[in-house]
Enzyme design. Sequence first.
Site, mmCIF file in Angstrom:
data_model
loop_
_atom_site.group_PDB
_atom_site.id
_atom_site.type_symbol
_atom_site.label_atom_id
_atom_site.label_comp_id
_atom_site.label_asym_id
_atom_site.label_seq_id
_atom_site.Cartn_x
_atom_site.Cartn_y
_atom_site.Cartn_z
ATOM 1 N N LYS A 17 0.829 -1.216 0.000
ATOM 2 C CA LYS A 17 0.000 0.000 0.000
ATOM 3 C C LYS A 17 0.861 1.264 0.000
ATOM 4 C CE LYS A 17 -2.358 2.189 3.931
ATOM 5 N NZ LYS A 17 -1.526 3.299 4.039
ATOM 6 N N ASN A 18 1.823 1.328 0.902
ATOM 7 C CA ASN A 18 2.568 2.582 1.042
ATOM 8 C C ASN A 18 3.542 2.838 -0.104
ATOM 9 O OD1 ASN A 18 1.145 3.105 3.309
ATOM 10 N ND2 ASN A 18 2.816 2.786 4.752
ATOM 11 N N CYS A 111 -5.593 8.312 8.951
ATOM 12 C CA CYS A 111 -5.675 7.659 10.256
ATOM 13 C C CYS A 111 -5.534 8.688 11.373
ATOM 14 C CB CYS A 111 -4.558 6.632 10.403
ATOM 15 S SG CYS A 111 -4.889 5.117 9.518
ATOM 16 N N ARG A 116 0.073 14.685 13.171
ATOM 17 C CA ARG A 116 0.457 14.548 11.772
ATOM 18 C C ARG A 116 0.494 15.862 10.999
ATOM 19 N NH1 ARG A 116 -1.744 8.919 9.461
ATOM 20 N NH2 ARG A 116 0.321 8.907 8.562
ATOM 21 N N ASP A 300 3.899 1.042 12.057
ATOM 22 C CA ASP A 300 2.687 0.434 11.500
ATOM 23 C C ASP A 300 2.440 -0.997 11.998
ATOM 24 O OD1 ASP A 300 2.020 2.686 10.130
ATOM 25 O OD2 ASP A 300 2.638 1.971 8.154
ATOM 26 N N ARG A 392 -8.848 -0.261 4.295
ATOM 27 C CA ARG A 392 -7.978 0.758 3.691
ATOM 28 C C ARG A 392 -6.634 0.157 3.292
ATOM 29 N NH1 ARG A 392 -6.784 5.751 6.985
ATOM 30 N NH2 ARG A 392 -5.463 5.904 5.151
HETATM 31 C C1 UD1 Z 1 4.047 7.124 6.280
HETATM 32 C C2 UD1 Z 1 3.171 5.901 6.086
HETATM 33 C C3 UD1 Z 1 2.647 5.422 7.432
HETATM 34 C C4 UD1 Z 1 3.807 5.193 8.381
HETATM 35 C C5 UD1 Z 1 4.709 6.418 8.471
HETATM 36 C C6 UD1 Z 1 5.949 6.202 9.304
HETATM 37 C C7 UD1 Z 1 2.206 6.161 3.894
HETATM 38 C C8 UD1 Z 1 0.993 6.397 3.083
HETATM 39 N N1 UD1 Z 1 2.065 6.249 5.214
HETATM 40 O O1 UD1 Z 1 3.243 8.143 6.840
HETATM 41 O O2 UD1 Z 1 1.921 4.225 7.216
HETATM 42 O O3 UD1 Z 1 3.288 4.924 9.667
HETATM 43 O O4 UD1 Z 1 5.126 6.814 7.142
HETATM 44 O O5 UD1 Z 1 6.669 5.122 8.802
HETATM 45 O O6 UD1 Z 1 3.271 5.856 3.376
HETATM 46 N N2 UD1 Z 1 5.975 14.977 10.613
HETATM 47 C C9 UD1 Z 1 6.073 16.335 10.878
HETATM 48 N N3 UD1 Z 1 5.891 17.209 9.835
HETATM 49 C C10 UD1 Z 1 5.644 16.787 8.569
HETATM 50 C C11 UD1 Z 1 5.549 15.401 8.314
HETATM 51 C C12 UD1 Z 1 5.729 14.510 9.354
HETATM 52 O O7 UD1 Z 1 6.301 16.743 12.019
HETATM 53 O O8 UD1 Z 1 5.504 17.633 7.678
HETATM 54 C C13 UD1 Z 1 6.138 14.015 11.729
HETATM 55 C C14 UD1 Z 1 4.834 13.234 11.976
HETATM 56 O O9 UD1 Z 1 3.977 13.929 12.844
HETATM 57 C C15 UD1 Z 1 5.351 11.968 12.599
HETATM 58 C C16 UD1 Z 1 6.686 11.747 11.881
HETATM 59 O O10 UD1 Z 1 7.051 13.003 11.329
HETATM 60 O O11 UD1 Z 1 5.599 12.148 13.972
HETATM 61 C C17 UD1 Z 1 6.654 10.675 10.821
HETATM 62 O O12 UD1 Z 1 5.753 11.003 9.819
HETATM 63 P P1 UD1 Z 1 5.970 10.598 8.293
HETATM 64 O O13 UD1 Z 1 7.227 9.814 8.159
HETATM 65 O O14 UD1 Z 1 5.798 11.828 7.493
HETATM 66 O O15 UD1 Z 1 4.762 9.628 8.053
HETATM 67 P P2 UD1 Z 1 3.735 9.650 6.851
HETATM 68 O O16 UD1 Z 1 4.448 9.945 5.579
HETATM 69 O O17 UD1 Z 1 2.555 10.462 7.234
#
Ligand code: UD1
Length: 411
Positions: A17-18, A111, A116, A300, A392
Amino acid sequence: MRGGIPLYGELCVQGSKNAALPILAASLLHRGISVIHNCPRILDVENTVQILQEAGCLVKWQGSSLMIFAENIQNTRISSKYGTQMRSSVIFLGSLLGRKGNAILPLPGGCTIGKRPIDLHLDSLKRMGARIEEEKEVLYADTEKMKGAKISLRFPSVGATENIILAAVLAKGTTWIQNAAREPEIMELCRFLKEKGAKIKGEGTSVIVIEGVRQLRDSEFFLMSDRIVAGTYLMAAMSAGGEISLKRAPVSQMTAQLQVLEAMGAQMKMEKNKICLKAPKKICRLVSVATHPYPGFPTDLQSQLLAVLCKARGRSKIVETIFEGRYQIVPELRKMGAKIKIVAQEAWIEGVEELTGTTVRACELRGGAALIVAGLGASGVTTIENACFIQRGYEDIGRDLRNLGAAIETS
Ligand code: UD1
């Protein structure tokens, strides 16, 4: 679902998925055809397909292969109907800016596992020449032309790294990402883009360099398997007992999870793309496991691990370092008899002899899957409300587990 039935048999792991979601967004960068084989037929992919169609792409499924024809992109506004369904809709910002120079997106949903924020995405794209404004929960972005930049991420965010790559592929000049995410899904996105003619180096390390190209080409791609789905089924077997094999398992991406399973007493045999797991009679406790960006233990899979540890011998500790809202499942597990104490981001789990089936409620994707894991190992019947969240990310978890002998019905 009736628990306490050991699982036996063999399963084939679905596509990731990711990896699929950013790759679908990436297909929009090319004025032509992208074919993606082994694409999982899950709600998040269906939703992403709707976004592509809204933009003007022609999209066709043939079995598990998806054909996307993105010659004409007339619409760069993502409707809130699809954009708020999942957080990863935000990666269309990079691909729409890269291809069309503008994008209008609802603030992303997804989620409910934490705050986030998307500040890293927005700051990075601004550094590459995008103007972005937010008004009433809608993001308005435009640029004359995206241009290469040196970007250093405060945290190796998966989504932000993907967004920068998508915006950089057709940008003018070269983009450097420092402290880039190293997840296998990033490497898969880069493999897809490179097969289309993109110039990318360093994926899988913390420095990725993307040299902008003028255009991409048609391609046909076979998507890798889902390491989180594979891990969920291994956790399910630990909870229920028994012996299962996973075919098409991405073994080399699962080192941290396989170490944890071994420490809990699993007997495992690995071949190139196959994992055989025999569950122990009694789960061994884990002194402490923390979630970390790849190659660490994945956030995850944290809830599924938590569900298994509820029945371990003795006290275990989990530390969630990525998403602060991952413990929403705890009150549900307590209803089943689990003894868990939460102190800030730590979960202290006192193993109990038995969990008891009851009615519980899923509030997000992986937590929902973890309730299935718990229910498979519980005595009596477990009913999971709101189980639609699980669709999902899992094609048909009920079918897969029934094939392993579980007594589970899905409506
Ligand atoms: C992706 C995955 C999700 C997985 C996560 C961490 C997809 C669709 N989703 O989510 O399943 O759990 O990686 O492996 O691929 N953060 C900030 N600012 C930002 C972006 C992120 O502070 O602009 C923080 C988030 O709050 C969190 C951390 O960074 O604490 C990790 O987030 P991120 O790696 O961005 O996860 P996703 O890309 O949302």
